[in-house]
Scaffold this motif. Structure first.
Motif, PDB file in Angstrom:
ATOM      1  N   LYS A 129       0.838  -1.193   0.000  1.00  0.00           N
ATOM      2  CA  LYS A 129       0.000   0.000   0.000  1.00  0.00           C
ATOM      3  C   LYS A 129       0.877   1.247   0.000  1.00  0.00           C
ATOM      4  N   ILE A 130       0.322   2.333  -0.516  1.00  0.00           N
ATOM      5  CA  ILE A 130       1.054   3.593  -0.618  1.00  0.00           C
ATOM      6  C   ILE A 130       0.328   4.636   0.219  1.00  0.00           C
ATOM      7  N   GLU A 131       1.066   5.289   1.111  1.00  0.00           N
ATOM      8  CA  GLU A 131       0.453   6.323   1.935  1.00  0.00           C
ATOM      9  C   GLU A 131       0.232   7.566   1.079  1.00  0.00           C
ATOM     10  N   SER A 132      -0.958   8.107   1.119  1.00  0.00           N
ATOM     11  CA  SER A 132      -1.355   9.190   0.217  1.00  0.00           C
ATOM     12  C   SER A 132      -1.261  10.557   0.877  1.00  0.00           C
ATOM     13  N   VAL A 133      -1.430  11.578   0.047  1.00  0.00           N
ATOM     14  CA  VAL A 133      -1.436  12.960   0.521  1.00  0.00           C
ATOM     15  C   VAL A 133      -2.574  13.137   1.531  1.00  0.00           C
ATOM     16  N   GLY A 134      -2.285  13.803   2.636  1.00  0.00           N
ATOM     17  CA  GLY A 134      -3.293  14.003   3.674  1.00  0.00           C
ATOM     18  C   GLY A 134      -3.273  12.938   4.742  1.00  0.00           C
ATOM     19  N   SER A 135      -2.500  11.905   4.531  1.00  0.00           N
ATOM     20  CA  SER A 135      -2.414  10.853   5.539  1.00  0.00           C
ATOM     21  C   SER A 135      -1.735  11.393   6.791  1.00  0.00           C
TER      22      SER A 135
ATOM     23  N   THR B 163      -5.980   9.911  11.096  1.00  0.00           N
ATOM     24  CA  THR B 163      -6.452   9.155   9.936  1.00  0.00           C
ATOM     25  C   THR B 163      -5.290   8.858   9.005  1.00  0.00           C
ATOM     26  N   ARG B 164      -5.118   7.599   8.673  1.00  0.00           N
ATOM     27  CA  ARG B 164      -4.102   7.164   7.705  1.00  0.00           C
ATOM     28  C   ARG B 164      -4.820   6.881   6.380  1.00  0.00           C
ATOM     29  N   VAL B 165      -4.316   7.463   5.318  1.00  0.00           N
ATOM     30  CA  VAL B 165      -4.917   7.288   3.998  1.00  0.00           C
ATOM     31  C   VAL B 165      -3.946   6.500   3.126  1.00  0.00           C
ATOM     32  N   TYR B 166      -4.396   5.357   2.609  1.00  0.00           N
ATOM     33  CA  TYR B 166      -3.557   4.484   1.797  1.00  0.00           C
ATOM     34  C   TYR B 166      -4.217   4.208   0.449  1.00  0.00           C
ATOM     35  N   MET B 167      -3.367   3.966  -0.539  1.00  0.00           N
ATOM     36  CA  MET B 167      -3.820   3.490  -1.842  1.00  0.00           C
ATOM     37  C   MET B 167      -3.325   2.068  -2.005  1.00  0.00           C
ATOM     38  N   CYS B 168      -4.157   1.216  -2.544  1.00  0.00           N
ATOM     39  CA  CYS B 168      -3.729  -0.154  -2.809  1.00  0.00           C
ATOM     40  C   CYS B 168      -4.520  -0.676  -4.002  1.00  0.00           C
ATOM     41  N   ASP B 169      -4.067  -1.807  -4.527  1.00  0.00           N
ATOM     42  CA  ASP B 169      -4.796  -2.426  -5.625  1.00  0.00           C
ATOM     43  C   ASP B 169      -6.217  -2.756  -5.177  1.00  0.00           C
ATOM     44  N   LEU B 170      -7.136  -2.624  -6.114  1.00  0.00           N
ATOM     45  CA  LEU B 170      -8.540  -2.896  -5.809  1.00  0.00           C
ATOM     46  C   LEU B 170      -8.732  -4.310  -5.279  1.00  0.00           C
ATOM     47  N   ASP B 171      -7.994  -5.253  -5.863  1.00  0.00           N
ATOM     48  CA  ASP B 171      -8.128  -6.650  -5.444  1.00  0.00           C
ATOM     49  C   ASP B 171      -7.606  -6.885  -4.024  1.00  0.00           C
ATOM     50  N   ASP B 172      -6.742  -5.960  -3.556  1.00  0.00           N
ATOM     51  CA  ASP B 172      -6.139  -6.133  -2.226  1.00  0.00           C
ATOM     52  C   ASP B 172      -6.923  -5.439  -1.112  1.00  0.00           C
ATOM     53  N   ALA B 173      -8.005  -4.752  -1.461  1.00  0.00           N
ATOM     54  CA  ALA B 173      -8.732  -3.949  -0.480  1.00  0.00           C
ATOM     55  C   ALA B 173      -9.210  -4.794   0.708  1.00  0.00           C
ATOM     56  N   ALA B 174      -9.803  -5.960   0.411  1.00  0.00           N
ATOM     57  CA  ALA B 174     -10.319  -6.811   1.485  1.00  0.00           C
ATOM     58  C   ALA B 174      -9.195  -7.322   2.377  1.00  0.00           C
ATOM     59  N   ALA B 175      -8.063  -7.659   1.743  1.00  0.00           N
ATOM     60  CA  ALA B 175      -6.924  -8.151   2.518  1.00  0.00           C
ATOM     61  C   ALA B 175      -6.371  -7.052   3.422  1.00  0.00           C
ATOM     62  N   LEU B 176      -6.346  -5.820   2.919  1.00  0.00           N
ATOM     63  CA  LEU B 176      -5.877  -4.690   3.721  1.00  0.00           C
ATOM     64  C   LEU B 176      -6.761  -4.520   4.951  1.00  0.00           C
ATOM     65  N   TRP B 177      -8.051  -4.578   4.747  1.00  0.00           N
ATOM     66  CA  TRP B 177      -9.006  -4.427   5.846  1.00  0.00           C
ATOM     67  C   TRP B 177      -8.781  -5.478   6.930  1.00  0.00           C
ATOM     68  N   SER B 178      -8.479  -6.697   6.508  1.00  0.00           N
ATOM     69  CA  SER B 178      -8.318  -7.797   7.462  1.00  0.00           C
ATOM     70  C   SER B 178      -7.019  -7.713   8.252  1.00  0.00           C
ATOM     71  N   GLU B 179      -6.089  -6.838   7.828  1.00  0.00           N
ATOM     72  CA  GLU B 179      -4.833  -6.684   8.564  1.00  0.00           C
ATOM     73  C   GLU B 179      -5.034  -5.971   9.902  1.00  0.00           C
ATOM     74  N   TYR B 180      -6.161  -5.277  10.045  1.00  0.00           N
ATOM     75  CA  TYR B 180      -6.395  -4.477  11.242  1.00  0.00           C
ATOM     76  C   TYR B 180      -7.587  -5.019  12.029  1.00  0.00           C
ATOM     77  N   THR B 181      -7.414  -5.086  13.336  1.00  0.00           N
ATOM     78  CA  THR B 181      -8.444  -5.592  14.235  1.00  0.00           C
ATOM     79  C   THR B 181      -9.045  -4.441  15.022  1.00  0.00           C
TER      80      THR B 181
END
Length: 260
Positions: free
Chosen positions: A5-11, A20-38
């Motif tokens: 993931k890439i940290e974006s402007v305004g993060s 608030t942390r703002v990240y960009m990632c591949d669309l297919d990876d969105a669900a996996a990114l969400w699951s990294e955080y509890t």
């Protein structure tokens, strides 16, 4: 494997108690990114406790934008009932408070005259110098023939008489209400074994995963209840911690992970 993931402007922008942390990632990876955080788990590098209810992922044409909110403290429900969707590892913190009676003698500023009368022999007309400072019923050896303490209702006979009665503001008081904050930690699991394994801490001293405004060391927290139940497709472990501001008796209670 962590999602790229890439940290974006305004993060990293801060608002009140949150960042608030703002990240960009591949669309297919969105669900996996969400699951990294509890939810309600602490992430030091990100800046606090992850709050899923205030976070979001917005799909784009090629990338997804994740806005992940981290707060200084976990989300706490004072009503004892959390809301929102559940995921494996989610944790809820609910604070309550009760009181219990404790003897006046356990008050840190206790004085014997609070709940005892001072007796003396008839010829004595004044109280001794130690009267206001006594913290037990032991009379100094040099005065044992002149004075003694008695509780309300105790019988006594000649030559003893009441020299100093219990002050009016203390009459009839034998105990005080002692506050006992209670923290209830609720955690959700996909598998039964992980939830049931947590039951062994009941009756032990244990530092809670978050202690709010109270001291965090294990000696201040006793696990007084522990249950496992089901909620939909999850196994739910509920652990109750009871707080003692002067610490629990470490001779009677053992800290988790130590031999009794």
């Amino acid at each position: 494997m962590p999602v790229e993931k890439i940290e974006s402007v305004g993060s990293g922008s801060r608002s009140g108690d949150s960042i608030t942390r703002v990240y960009m990632c591949d669309l297919d990876d969105a669900a996996a990114l969400w699951s990294e955080y509890t939810h309600n788990a602490q992430y030091v590098e990100e800046g606090g406790y992850f709050n899923r209810d205030r976070s979001s992922i917005t799909p784009g044409e090629c990338f997804a934008t994740a806005r992940l909110v981290f707060t200084e403290t976990p989300t706490v429900s004072i009503s004892g009932a959390g809301g929102g969707n559940r995921e494996d590892g989610d944790t809820e913190y609910n604070f309550g408070a009760s009181t219990t009676d404790i003897q006046l003698e356990r008050h840190p500023q206790y004085r014997t005259y609070w709940n005892h009368v001072l007796l003396s022999t008839k010829e004595i007309t004044s109280s001794p110098s130690w009267y206001l400072d006594a913290i037990d019923t032991v009379i100094p050896e040099s005065d044992r023939e002149k004075y003694k303490w008695a509780s309300p209702g105790d019988s006594y006979s000649e030559p003893w008489v009441v020299l100093v009665d219990i002050p009016e503001e203390w009459r009839g008081i034998q105990s005080k209400l002692y506050p006992q904050p209670v923290l209830v930690v609720t955690k959700y699991y996909h598998d039964r074994a992980s939830a049931v394994a947590k039951l062994t801490a009941v009756g032990l001293l244990k530092s809670p995963p978050w202690s709010g405004p109270y001291k965090s060391e294990a000696k201040y927290w006793l696990v007084t209840n522990s249950t496992v139940s089901t909620s939909g497709r999850y196994w739910v472990h509920v652990e109750q911690y009871t707080y003692a501001d002067m610490g629990w008796n470490e001779t009677l209670y053992t800290e988790e992970g130590q031999e009794a």
